[in-house]
Enzyme design. Structure first.
Site, PDB file in Angstrom:
ATOM      1  N   ASP A 105       5.457 -17.704   6.549  1.00  0.00           N
ATOM      2  CA  ASP A 105       6.479 -18.493   5.872  1.00  0.00           C
ATOM      3  C   ASP A 105       7.427 -19.063   6.925  1.00  0.00           C
ATOM      4  O   ASP A 105       7.312 -18.761   8.110  1.00  0.00           O
ATOM      5  CB  ASP A 105       7.204 -17.663   4.814  1.00  0.00           C
ATOM      6  N   ASP A 115       1.420 -15.060  -3.163  1.00  0.00           N
ATOM      7  CA  ASP A 115       1.834 -13.923  -2.349  1.00  0.00           C
ATOM      8  C   ASP A 115       3.004 -13.242  -3.023  1.00  0.00           C
ATOM      9  O   ASP A 115       3.760 -13.881  -3.765  1.00  0.00           O
ATOM     10  CB  ASP A 115       2.267 -14.373  -0.944  1.00  0.00           C
ATOM     11  N   CYS A 138     -12.218   0.957 -11.746  1.00  0.00           N
ATOM     12  CA  CYS A 138     -11.741   0.394 -10.482  1.00  0.00           C
ATOM     13  C   CYS A 138     -12.533   1.013  -9.338  1.00  0.00           C
ATOM     14  O   CYS A 138     -12.767   2.227  -9.304  1.00  0.00           O
ATOM     15  CB  CYS A 138     -10.247   0.657 -10.292  1.00  0.00           C
ATOM     16  N   CYS A 155     -11.640   1.048  -6.092  1.00  0.00           N
ATOM     17  CA  CYS A 155     -10.861   1.358  -4.894  1.00  0.00           C
ATOM     18  C   CYS A 155     -10.981   2.838  -4.543  1.00  0.00           C
ATOM     19  O   CYS A 155     -11.338   3.675  -5.383  1.00  0.00           O
ATOM     20  CB  CYS A 155      -9.398   0.953  -5.065  1.00  0.00           C
ATOM     21  N   CYS A 193      -9.014   5.337  -6.797  1.00  0.00           N
ATOM     22  CA  CYS A 193      -9.587   5.586  -8.122  1.00  0.00           C
ATOM     23  C   CYS A 193     -10.914   6.339  -8.043  1.00  0.00           C
ATOM     24  O   CYS A 193     -11.243   7.131  -8.932  1.00  0.00           O
ATOM     25  CB  CYS A 193      -9.774   4.264  -8.870  1.00  0.00           C
ATOM     26  N   HIS A 253      -4.503   0.702  -4.217  1.00  0.00           N
ATOM     27  CA  HIS A 253      -5.003   0.404  -5.566  1.00  0.00           C
ATOM     28  C   HIS A 253      -4.380  -0.871  -6.124  1.00  0.00           C
ATOM     29  O   HIS A 253      -5.085  -1.710  -6.705  1.00  0.00           O
ATOM     30  CB  HIS A 253      -4.707   1.559  -6.522  1.00  0.00           C
TER      31      HIS A 253
END
Length: 385
Positions: free
Chosen positions: A92, A265, A303, A305, A308, A334
């Site tokens: 940015d 974002d 999920c 991930c 999980c 997660h």
């Protein structure tokens, strides 16, 4: 050949799947960018970010200007080498700090003077300095220096601010020297439709490689926010990527993707994780609550991930209560994977021409029977419902 290319691959209503080519790889849009303010996504290794589907990382010009300093980053190989992420980076411009650090700055035509939150010294950031810092950092996608007005702001202030941002865009472009970086312009205008329209139309006259929708998600009502997003994506070129800055709530992503936004974002998923909460299809759950202390289920069924697949809600609740750093790390992992899976499913729905059905299924789980009017309005504007 231009190192930056953007090609639309599929559409469903106003939603679209795109392929964005950068010097550090090609990425599929729509996508969510994890925020690495200091060149690091808090608590997460670059290899883990890649494993959960992160494609682009965001770093903050103002904070990296203060430390370690742009010249040190340049000398150590730029962000890609320095921070160990070989995919695309976006930086940015520091413009958001013009608003968020309002009590520590003063602004004039030349730029903004900040009082460092670290040691109190005065830091001057101008369009030229912002571009120079971003060139030293070496991100693939860089932003023109802008002023992000607060909400609420008077109409006169919004008008003066957008005019200043346009002059700063012109100066940012003149200061840019590196052909291997794409500079995006940022449209402002608050929630005033005519000012938003004017800012957008005057920004696209510069024929830039991409455009950002700025000055939203700063406290305004959702209805006003998404009307401005809908107006913006109507006006922005179809052939260029569109970036809605600072937006990361799942329902906001689904509404904005439906209106044709490509890039997002926000610190929300990682900050929420560090505070002990997990994103789930119904909203979010607070692992500090006693009800999870004996809950054997994963955070989210289905999920993929690591959190999980490996741990129960009970274990994660224990970590949060014990203030173990692993709790915040696993919840951040997660939550980012939750948003990446959301954009992956969105891309698949767009390819199949069924974004409306995807959004309805999401909304019914997230909101239940009372889908809010702002979400319905966004879906209608996007040609989905």
């Amino acid at each position: 050949m231009d190192p930056f290319r953007f090609a639309i691959q599929a559409r469903s209503g106003r939603a679209r799947v795109g392929l964005l080519t950068t010097p550090h790889g090609r990425v599929e849009t729509p996508l969510f960018m994890p925020v690495g303010t200091q060149g690091s996504v808090k608590g997460l290794l670059p290899k883990d970010l890649k494993a959960i589907g992160s494609q682009v990382l965001l770093a903050n010009t103002y904070h990296l200007l203060l430390r370690p300093g742009p010249e040190r980053v340049r000398a150590l190989g730029g962000l890609h080498r320095f921070a160990g992420w070989d995919g695309p980076w976006l930086t940015d411009s520091g413009g958001f700090q013009v608003m968020s650090l309002g009590h520590l700055r003063r602004i004039d035509e030349e730029g903004a003077v900040f009082q460092s939150h670290l040691d109190g010294r005065l830091i001057k950031l101008t369009p030229e300095r912002s571009v120079a810092v971003q060139e030293a950092l070496g991100a693939d996608l860089i932003m023109a220096f802008d002023e992000c007005p607060p909400y609420p702001a008077s109409r006169d202030y919004l008008k003066a601010s957008l005019e200043r941002t346009l002059r700063w865009l012109e100066r940012s472009l003149k200061a840019k020297t590196r052909p291997d970086q794409a500079l995006f312009g940022i449209a402002q205008g608050g929630t005033e439709p005519d000012l938003r329209r004017r800012s957008t139309l005057e920004t696209i006259r510069f024929d830039l490689p991409g455009y950002a929708i700025g000055g939203l998600a700063v406290g305004e009502p959702k209805e006003a926010m998404f009307r401005m997003v809908a107006l913006s994506t109507e006006l922005l070129p179809e052939t260029k990527p569109r970036y809605l800055m600072g937006v990361g709530h799942p329902e906001d992503l689904v509404a904005a993707m439906g209106l044709g936004v490509d890039l997002f974002d926000c610190v929300y998923p990682t900050r929420t994780g560090r505070f002990g909460s997990a994103l789930v299809p119904e909203g979010r759950i607070n692992l500090k609550n006693a009800q999870y202390l004996e809950d054997k289920r994963p955070l989210e069924e289905g999920c993929d991930c690591y959190a999980c697949q490996t741990f129960s809600r009970a274990y994660l609740a224990h970590l949060v209560r014990a203030r173990e750093m692993l709790g915040g790390i696993l919840l951040s992992l997660h939550n980012l994977r939750f948003l990446h899976r959301l954009t992956e499913r969105a891309r698949e729905a767009i390819r199949q021409g069924s974004y409306g059905a995807f959004a309805r299924e999401f909304a019914e789980r997230r909101f239940g029977k009372e889908i809010p009017p702002w979400f319905r309005e966004a879906m209608a504007a996007g040609g989905h419902w």
